[in-house]
Enzyme design. Structure first.
Site, PDB file in Angstrom:
ATOM      1  N   CYS A  24       0.860  -1.186   0.000  1.00 50.12           N
ATOM      2  CA  CYS A  24       0.000   0.000   0.000  1.00 50.12           C
ATOM      3  C   CYS A  24       0.893   1.232   0.000  1.00 50.12           C
ATOM      4  CB  CYS A  24      -0.899   0.038   1.244  1.00 50.12           C
ATOM      5  SG  CYS A  24      -2.002  -1.377   1.425  1.00 50.12           S
ATOM      6  N   GLY A 125       1.403  -2.080   5.456  1.00 51.44           N
ATOM      7  CA  GLY A 125       2.056  -3.175   6.160  1.00 51.44           C
ATOM      8  C   GLY A 125       1.074  -4.265   6.514  1.00 51.44           C
ATOM      9  N   CYS A 265      12.480  -4.183   4.606  1.00 47.62           N
ATOM     10  CA  CYS A 265      12.204  -5.122   3.521  1.00 47.62           C
ATOM     11  C   CYS A 265      13.136  -4.871   2.338  1.00 47.62           C
ATOM     12  CB  CYS A 265      10.751  -4.973   3.078  1.00 47.62           C
ATOM     13  SG  CYS A 265      10.322  -5.999   1.645  1.00 47.62           S
ATOM     14  N   CYS A 411       5.943 -13.982   2.588  1.00 42.79           N
ATOM     15  CA  CYS A 411       6.115 -12.806   3.437  1.00 42.79           C
ATOM     16  C   CYS A 411       4.864 -12.611   4.279  1.00 42.79           C
ATOM     17  CB  CYS A 411       6.362 -11.566   2.589  1.00 42.79           C
ATOM     18  SG  CYS A 411       6.505 -10.039   3.544  1.00 42.79           S
ATOM     19  N   CYS A 465      15.400  -7.188   6.130  1.00 47.11           N
ATOM     20  CA  CYS A 465      14.692  -8.455   6.263  1.00 47.11           C
ATOM     21  C   CYS A 465      14.868  -9.218   4.957  1.00 47.11           C
ATOM     22  CB  CYS A 465      13.210  -8.228   6.545  1.00 47.11           C
ATOM     23  SG  CYS A 465      12.219  -9.752   6.530  1.00 47.11           S
ATOM     24  N   CYS A 468      12.140 -13.769   2.833  1.00 43.62           N
ATOM     25  CA  CYS A 468      11.631 -14.405   1.610  1.00 43.62           C
ATOM     26  C   CYS A 468      12.712 -15.224   0.915  1.00 43.62           C
ATOM     27  CB  CYS A 468      11.048 -13.359   0.662  1.00 43.62           C
ATOM     28  SG  CYS A 468      12.154 -11.995   0.263  1.00 43.62           S
TER      29      CYS A 468
END
Length: 494
Positions: A24, A125, A265, A411, A465, A468
C-alpha cells in the site's frame, strides 16, 4: 528434492502476473489550503504500490471528512470530489489488500469516532499478532467495522488506559507486532509512525512557506511523492518512532523500548519502490544498477544482447550491460495501456496471458544470444512464457538472470506472497527451474550480492529483512505450517 506440481498453460493463465503484489501507499499533508489535492497528487505518485482502492480524509478543524472508492486514484477523485474535501490537513491511502477482503468496506483511511475523539488512519504493512489482540479487544467490548488489520490499531487507541492521546497512540503501537508505516489524523493534528523493525518506508518532507505563511509538512511512503509536490526531503521516520505535527510544530518520541534490530524489507529495493525514490536512506536506482553489475560478476555468460523484462528488470539490466560490456536493448516491448484489465480479468482476457502485456522485437532478437534480466521468479509460469516468446521471435539462445536470490518463503509483513507450496524455488533446484522455464541457462544473484548492492546499515546487526530468501523471520508470529508445508507432491511438468 521435494518438488511442486505445475498446471497446464490454460490454468496457469489464471495468474498472469507472476509477481509479488505491492502492499500500500500512504500520504499525509499538514498545513496547506489544498491539502486534499496535494494528497491526491502524492497518491498518484504512489499508485504503483496499490491499484485496488484509494481514499482521502481531510480535517477542517471541526470534522473529519473522508471519501473512498474502488479503483485508481484518478478514477475516484475528480475535481468535484476533491472540492468536497475541505481543510488544511489530509491523509490518503492507495491499497492492495494483504489482510482483509478486497472490498470498499476495507478501503482506507479508516475513520472512527471513539472516546478518544475522531481519528482517521491509513496503514501500509501487515500485523502478525492479529488473533490475540483482536480477541482481547472484543472481550473488552470492541466492535469491529471492517476485516482489515488496520482497525486493530484504532481500537487499541480507543481502549488504552493512558490519559493523553499521544500516550494512547504510543501505547497501542507498542502492543502490535509486524509491519506498519502509518499516518493518522485527528481534528487538529497529524501523526506518523513506523514499526520498530522498520519493515516499510515512510519519509517526511517540508514545503517552505512564502509571504510569512507557515511551512507545510508532508509524509509519504516514498520520496517520489515529495518530488511531485516540490517538498524537500528532510528525513525518514525512524523505526519505532512516533512523529506528531500540530500548531506547535513537529515533535517526536520513540515507543519501542526493546531496542529492536532494524529489518527493512529488501524487496523494496529489488522491486516494490520506484527507482527514482530514496528508500531506507539509499537511492533505489543505485541499488538496482549495482544488483545488475553484481549479477554480471557472479554469473556472466557469452551473449549478444542484454534484454530487460519490462519494467521491473530495466535498471538491473542497465547495470548488467555496463559491467559485462554486452549491448542493452529493449527486445521486449510492453503495452502500457493494458491497465487494470488484469486486476479482475475475465477468462477471455486471461487466455491472452503475457502476450497481451509484452511483445518481442523480432528485428532485435532474431539470431541473437539473449540474456533476459528480471527481478524475480515466483511461480515460474510467466518466465516460461517469456522465454518461449523470445525463441518464437528467432532468438538463438535465451539465458535468464535474476537480480535477487530465489524466493523460497512467503512474506507476512505486507506483501501478498503465494504460500510456500506455490513458490517454485521453495520446491525445486535451480536446474529444475531452468528446465521448467526452458532457458539455456539460469542464475540468481546471491544473498551476499543483493545485500552488498543495497548497502549495509551498521555493525550492530541492523539491516534488511531477507525472510523471503532465507526463511528466517524477524518476528515469531508466523504460520509455521505456511512456511514448511508437510506435503510431498510430484515433480514439475513442462
Amino acid at each position: 528434492m521435494t518438488t511442486v506440481v505445475q498446471q497446464d498453460d490454460l490454468e496457469l493463465d489464471e495468474t498472469p502476473f507472476d509477481k509479488l503484489k505491492e502492499e500500500c501507499g500512504v500520504m499525509a499533508v499538514y498545513g496547506h489550503p489544498e491539502a486534499a489535492r496535494m494528497t491526491y497528487w502524492g497518491l498518484y505518485s504512489l499508485q504503483h504500490r496499490g491499484q485496488e482502492s484509494g481514499g482521502i480524509a481531510t480535517s477542517n478543524g471541526e470534522d473529519i471528512i473522508d471519501v473512498k472508492g474502488m479503483g485508481l486514484v484518478s478514477e475516484i477523485f475528480t475535481d468535484d470530489v476533491l472540492q468536497k474535501l475541505p481543510g488544511e490537513m489530509a491523509i490518503g491511502h492507495t491499497r492492495y489488500s494483504t489482510t482483509g477482503d478486497s472490498a470498499l468496506l476495507n478501503a482506507q483511511p479508516i475513520r472512527v469516532d471513539s472516546v478518544k475523539g475522531l481519528i482517521a488512519i491509513a496503514h501500509n504493512g501487515n500485523l502478525v499478532n492479529l488473533g490475540t489482540a483482536k480477541e482481547r479487544l472484543e472481550r473488552d467490548g470492541a466492535v469491529f467495522q471492517t476485516t482489515s488489520d488496520t482497525e486493530i490499531i484504532v481500537q487499541l487507541i480507543a481502549h488504552s488506559a493512558e490519559t493523553t492521546l499521544v500516550d494512547c497512540i504510543a501505547d497501542s503501537l507498542s502492543q502490535v507486532d509486524g509491519a506498519f508505516s502509518i499516518v493518522m489524523m485527528t481534528r487538529n493534528r497529524i501523526f506518523a509512525a513506523r514499526d520498530p523493525h522498520g519493515f516499510r518506508p515512510l519519509c517526511m518532507g517540508r514545503i517552505t512557506g512564502t509571504d510569512g505563511k507557515p511551512d507545510t509538512f508532508v509524509f509519504a511512503s516514498e520520496t517520489c511523492a515529495l518530488d511531485l509536490l516540490h517538498a524537500k526531503y528532510e528525513r525518514d521516520v525512524q523505526p519505532g518512532e512516533l512523529v506528531m505535527v500540530s500548531e506547535d510544530g513537529v515533535t517526536s518520541r520513540f515507543f519501542d523500548t526493546k531496542k529492536t534490530k532494524q529489518a527493512s524489507c529488501i524487496f523494496e529495493h529489488v522491486y516494490f519502490a520506484r527507482p527514482d525514490s530514496k528508500v531506507f536512506g539509499r537511492w533505489v536506482q543505485n541499488s538496482r544498477e549495482e544488483m545488475g553489475r553484481q549479477l554480471a560478476r557472479e554469473s556472466g555468460v557469452d551473449a549478444d544482447l542484454v534484454v530487460p523484462v519490462p519494467d521491473s528488470g530495466v535498471t538491473a539490466a542497465l547495470g548488467y550491460s555496463a559491467e559485462s560490456g554486452i549491448p542493452f536493448n529493449f527486445g521486449l516491448i510492453r503495452n502500457h495501456y493494458v491497465g487494470r484489465t488484469f486486476i479482475e480479468p475475465t477468462q477471455r482476457v486471461r487466455d491472452f496471458g503475457v502476450r497481451m502485456k509484452l511483445n518481442p522485437s523480432r528485428a532485435l532478437l532474431e539470431g541473437k544470444r539473449v540474456i533476459l534480466i528480471d527481478d524475480s521468479i515466483i511461480r515460474g509460469t510467466t518466465s516460461r512464457k517469456i522465454v518461449r516468446m523470445c525463441r518464437a521471435a528467432g532468438a538463438a539462445e535465451v539465458h535468464m538472470r535474476i537480480s535477487c536470490p530465489p524466493t523460497i518463503s512467503p512474506c507476512f509483513y505486507g506483501v501478498d506472497t503465494p504460500s510456500a507450496k506455490d513458490l517454485i524455488a521453495a520446491n525445486n533446484t535451480i536446474e529444475e527451474i531452468r528446465q521448467f522455464i526452458e532457458a539455456d541457462s539460469l542464475a540468481y544473484l546471491s544473498l551476499d550480492g543483493v545485500l552488498k548492492a543495497c548497502g549495509s546499515f551498521d555493525e550492530g546487526g541492523n539491516g534488511y529483512c531477507t525472510a523471503c530468501y532465507t526463511g528466517n523471520y524477524p518476528t515469531q508470529w508466523v504460520d509455521v505450517d505456511e512456511i514448511l508445508p508437510a506435503i510431498t507432491v510430484e515433480p514439475v511438468k513442462a
